[in-house]
Enzyme design. Structure first.
Site, PDB file in Angstrom:
ATOM      1  N   ARG A   6       9.295   2.634  11.387  1.00 21.22           N
ATOM      2  CA  ARG A   6      10.337   2.145  10.467  1.00 21.22           C
ATOM      3  C   ARG A   6      11.630   1.812  11.206  1.00 21.22           C
ATOM      4  NH1 ARG A   6      10.119   8.027   7.759  1.00 21.22           N
ATOM      5  NH2 ARG A   6       7.981   7.315   7.695  1.00 21.22           N
TER       6      ARG A   6
ATOM      7  N   SER B 134       6.737   7.131  12.951  1.00 26.89           N
ATOM      8  CA  SER B 134       6.708   5.863  12.222  1.00 26.89           C
ATOM      9  C   SER B 134       7.481   4.758  12.941  1.00 26.89           C
ATOM     10  CB  SER B 134       7.315   6.101  10.840  1.00 26.89           C
ATOM     11  OG  SER B 134       7.981   4.968  10.378  1.00 26.89           O
TER      12      SER B 134
ATOM     13  N   ARG C 119      -0.278  12.813  10.275  1.00 23.24           N
ATOM     14  CA  ARG C 119       1.026  13.415  10.600  1.00 23.24           C
ATOM     15  C   ARG C 119       1.264  14.636   9.723  1.00 23.24           C
ATOM     16  NH1 ARG C 119       3.784   7.566  11.213  1.00 23.24           N
ATOM     17  NH2 ARG C 119       3.257   7.381  13.413  1.00 23.24           N
TER      18      ARG C 119
ATOM     19  N   ASP D 229       0.803  -1.227   0.000  1.00 23.07           N
ATOM     20  CA  ASP D 229       0.000   0.000   0.000  1.00 23.07           C
ATOM     21  C   ASP D 229       0.837   1.280   0.000  1.00 23.07           C
ATOM     22  OD1 ASP D 229       1.005  -0.321   2.528  1.00 23.07           O
ATOM     23  OD2 ASP D 229      -0.898  -0.320   3.578  1.00 23.07           O
ATOM     24  N   HIS D 230       2.104   1.183   0.358  1.00 21.53           N
ATOM     25  CA  HIS D 230       2.930   2.398   0.440  1.00 21.53           C
ATOM     26  C   HIS D 230       3.655   2.686  -0.875  1.00 21.53           C
ATOM     27  CE1 HIS D 230       2.269   1.935   4.729  1.00 21.53           C
ATOM     28  NE2 HIS D 230       3.010   2.985   5.014  1.00 21.53           N
TER      29      HIS D 230
ATOM     30  N   ASP E  63       3.843  -1.345  11.419  1.00 23.13           N
ATOM     31  CA  ASP E  63       3.432   0.006  11.062  1.00 23.13           C
ATOM     32  C   ASP E  63       2.843   0.645  12.309  1.00 23.13           C
ATOM     33  OD1 ASP E  63       2.759   1.689   8.329  1.00 23.13           O
ATOM     34  OD2 ASP E  63       1.442   2.156  10.023  1.00 23.13           O
TER      35      ASP E  63
HETATM   36  C1  MIC Z   1       4.142   6.305   8.255  1.00 26.55           C
HETATM   37  O1  MIC Z   1       2.978   6.658   8.341  1.00 26.55           O
HETATM   38  O2  MIC Z   1       5.113   7.031   8.589  1.00 26.55           O
HETATM   39  C2  MIC Z   1       4.449   4.916   7.720  1.00 26.55           C
HETATM   40  C3  MIC Z   1       5.121   5.094   6.423  1.00 26.55           C
HETATM   41  O3  MIC Z   1       3.269   4.212   7.540  1.00 26.55           O
HETATM   42  C4  MIC Z   1       5.333   4.225   8.757  1.00 26.55           C
HETATM   43  C5  MIC Z   1       5.900   2.965   8.295  1.00 26.55           C
HETATM   44  C6  MIC Z   1       7.082   3.150   7.405  1.00 26.55           C
HETATM   45  O4  MIC Z   1       7.909   4.019   7.653  1.00 26.55           O
HETATM   46  O5  MIC Z   1       7.193   2.385   6.446  1.00 26.55           O
HETATM   47  C7  MIC Z   1       4.660   3.981  10.110  1.00 26.55           C
HETATM   48  O6  MIC Z   1       3.785   4.703  10.486  1.00 26.55           O
HETATM   49  O7  MIC Z   1       5.087   3.082  10.847  1.00 26.55           O
HETATM   50 FE1  SF4 Z   2       0.006   4.791   5.109  1.00 30.36          FE
HETATM   51 FE2  SF4 Z   2       1.334   5.466   7.324  1.00 30.36          FE
HETATM   52 FE3  SF4 Z   2      -0.121   7.262   6.000  1.00 30.36          FE
HETATM   53 FE4  SF4 Z   2      -1.329   5.342   7.305  1.00 30.36          FE
HETATM   54  S1  SF4 Z   2      -0.057   6.950   8.186  1.00 30.36           S
HETATM   55  S2  SF4 Z   2      -1.821   6.035   5.241  1.00 30.36           S
HETATM   56  S3  SF4 Z   2       0.049   3.622   7.013  1.00 30.36           S
HETATM   57  S4  SF4 Z   2       1.719   6.223   5.254  1.00 30.36           S
END
Ligand code: MIC
Ligand code: SF4
Length: 644
Positions: A535, A533, A379, A64-65, A119
């Site tokens: 990550r 995140s 965010r 999805d990313h 995630d």
């Molecule tokens: C995000 O919203 O920052 C992400 C991308 O979903 C991350 C995961 C990632 O960095 O791949 C998260 O929220 O954990």
């Molecule tokens: Fe995707 Fe992270 Fe954004 Fe949710 S917050 S839509 S999981 S990138």
């Protein structure tokens, strides 16, 4: 003594330790989810652990990313994920099927079960009474292998909801109010458990919006009761058998409690650049808007889309505004297409994006220089949109839609009577885009593209840990700062050596080069270091650059666990004056590090010498014996291989 819902689920899944606030416990994980940008690493680690089939009740790999595919890298990763999933007993949710959290809520979440996801927004399924926790990929890999997930027993913060939301005020405004009160650090070490008569007035997708954004509080997770609304949602999803009622005992004891009167709330917005910089929309005033983005795992349900369509129907998006809409799942998009919602949006001038994270993670739709962008996302960290100078406000779908038409930030209550939008009796429940695992795993060849590079592994802790304070940072540094993610960098999530060249560059463009020239060293941060995140690249990239420890005033939960998993010391200043006195490039040393780490597990402070200043700093390292063993071994993988 009675138990809260979270305590009941934790107790039913407890396999190691005893529950007492702060004490480490190991819990059994029933379900796991991964997404593609953290999933490649999680499965590489799962393969390194060496277990042939997952031992969970259900594991799903979502894509999805990374769906832009501007080069071969994303598509290679998708193929790797599809084949590795088929081989090891994991379901594969194909690109186009939707955002992991939305799809998991619709199709797989079960009240009373545990879910671990790579995630940070995994707590979304808390909206239907699931104990859903976000973690680093390696923790998820271990859970897939049947190992326990270890977490400090959270304090339970009861959030009592009273009253009922007034027209045009929505679930997003509830969680923005919680963020306003508690701040981005306010949930650390806590589970938010929702209670009170106001809960019954909220549907599961609304509860999911609230649980989702509990991640922005730093909370371990958020959870709602499982009640008539949960039963109705699961029945409408064609899964009535998954319903179990869940409520806290009448004499349950909570560690803390706050109360929110839903009927007193007004439309709110989180102002640039933090989810807790919350103000009332009408108090902020008519800021001119360049872009509006609707979607993300926070606000992309059918309910949200229908509310937006009700505002846009018969109107046209303001000429100075670009409006994007990303439906959360294929189910949402298919139902929008069937009931005319999609046509309303298209006619109004919305730019329809695929069911994926999209602009939320800077995957396209970066706004213009200095733009004001309103987003229904979770965010608004500086630069996350892909445009460093953009000012991102987080708002509800209602506020977003009203503002897209007006061209300025608009309180939707000015639009007159609010649309009444109800959940359907039946959702379009079709899992055709979820590929089941292979019946004959031996026949599956795991396909690895050239972009998949070996990931760094920590080494056993040396007797002396020495190096310079390579950078000194302020409070609330996010993992987006530490390991930026955007359309250019996300394709390299399985190539840590490449990503390391961008580590901390939003704060200090010279950091990677300085780290390499000095043969590694230390990072110094302020409070809540590593928020955001999950990550683990925010730990792996520093590891690649030779970072041995991070000294900070305090740490966010998932990032701290990722540092320990990678064998990097997370040290918290016992005396904030030591943080203030420390200068960049000071020479630091942890003498007799293995003995000090063992002592830390017994509650003793770690002493870090500042050789430049001739001082000694006392640091907190609140770890369990298990975590001490990890740090001594140079990370979780070195400990786990063959052990689960
Ligand atoms: C995000 O919203 O920052 C992400 C991308 O979903 C991350 C995961 C990632 O960095 O791949 C998260 O929220 O954990
Ligand atoms: Fe995707 Fe992270 Fe954004 Fe949710 S917050 S839509 S999981 S990138």
């Amino acid at each position: 003594m009675g138990l809260t819902i979270a305590q009941k689920i934790l107790a039913a899944h407890l396999i190691d330790g005893a529950m007492a606030p702060g004490a480490e416990i190991g819990i059994r994980i029933d379900q796991t989810l991964t997404q593609d940008s953290t999933g490649t690493m999680a499965y590489l680690q799962f393969e390194a652990i060496g277990i042939p089939r997952v031992r969970t009740e259900l594991s799903v790999a979502y894509v999805d990313h990374n769906t832009i595919q501007s080069g071969f890298e994303n598509a290679d990763d998708h193929k790797y994920l599809q084949t590795v999933a088929a081989k090891h007993g994991i379901r594969y949710s194909r690109p186009g099927n939707g955002i992991c959290h939305q799809v998991h809520l619709e199709r797989f979440g079960v009240p009373g079960k545990t879910l671990l996801g790579s995630d940070s927004h995994t707590p979304t399924c808390g909206g239907l009474g699931m104990l859903a926790i976000g973690a680093g990929g390696l923790d998820v890999a271990v859970a897939m292998g049947g190992g326990p997930y270890y977490v400090a027993t959270p304090r339970i913060l009861r959030v009592v909801l009273t009253g009922r939301l007034r027209p045009w005020v929505s679930a997003k405004d509830v969680i923005l109010e919680v963020l306003r009160r508690l701040t981005v650090k306010g949930g650390v070490g806590r589970i938010l458990e929702y209670a009170g008569e106001g809960v019954a007035t909220l549907s599961v997708p609304e509860r999911a919006t609230i649980a989702n954004m509990g991640a922005e509080l730093g909370a371990t997770t958020s959870i709602f009761p499982s009640d008539a609304a949960t039963a109705a949602f699961l029945a409408a999803q064609g899964r009535p058998q998954d319903f179990v009622p869940l409520a806290a005992d009448a004499d349950a004891v909570y560690d803390e409690s706050i109360s929110i009167d839903l009927s007193a709330l007004a439309p709110l917005a989180a102002m640039p650049h933090s989810p807790d910089a919350v103000e009332a929309v009408d108090a902020i005033g008519p800021v001119k808007v360049d872009q509006v983005c609707i979607g993300s795992c926070t606000n992309s349900s059918l309910l949200d889309m229908k509310k937006v369509a009700a505002v846009l129907r018969g109107r046209t998006v303001h000429p100075d505004v670009s409006l994007t809409v990303s439906p959360g799942s294929r189910q949402v998009l298919a139902m929008m297409a069937a009931d005319g919602t999609l046509a309303d949006l298209v006619k109004a001038g919305a730019r329809i994006l695929e069911s994926a994270c999209g602009p939320c993670i800077g995957m396209g739709q970066s706004p213009r220089t200095d733009a004001v962008s309103l987003r229904t996302f979770n965010r608004n960290f500086e630069g996350r949109s892909g445009t460093a100078s953009a000012k991102v406000y987080l708002v509800s779908p209602e506020t977003a839609a009203a503002s897209a038409v007006a061209g300025v930030l608009t309180d939707p209550r000015t639009l007159g009577a609010a649309p009444v939008v109800a959940l359907p009796d039946r959702f379009d429940a079709d899992d055709a885009m979820v590929v089941p695992p292979a019946a004959d795993p031996d026949s599956v060849e795991v396909v690895r593209g050239p972009n998949i590079k070996p990931f760094p592994r920590g080494a056993a802790l040396p007797s002396e840990v020495r190096g310079r304070a390579l950078v000194k940072l302020g409070d609330n540094i996010t993992t987006d700062h530490i390991m930026p993610s955007n359309a250019k960098l996300l394709p390299y999530r399985s190539n840590v050596p490449y990503l390391a060249g961008f580590c901390l560059t939003p704060c200090d463009p010279e950091f990677p080069a300085r780290a390499r020239t000095n043969g590694g060293g230390f990072i110094v941060g302020g409070g809540n270091y590593g928020q955001g995140s999950s990550r683990e690249h925010a730990a792996l990239a520093p590891l690649e650059l030779g970072i041995k420890g991070v000294l900070a005033l305090s740490f966010a939960r998932i990032h701290m666990a990722n540092l320990i998993n990678s064998g990097i010391l997370p040290l918290a200043f016992a005396d904030p004056a030591d943080y203030a006195a420390l200068d960049p490039m000071d020479e630091l040393a942890v003498d007799d590090a293995p003995a000090q780490v063992r002592a830390a597990a017994r509650g003793e402070d770690v002493v870090v010498r500042n050789a430049t200043k001739g001082t000694a700093m006392r640091m907190k390292l609140p770890i369990s014996g298990r975590q001490a063993a990890m740090l001594l071994a140079g990370g979780l993988l070195n400990l786990t291989r063959g052990a689960v």
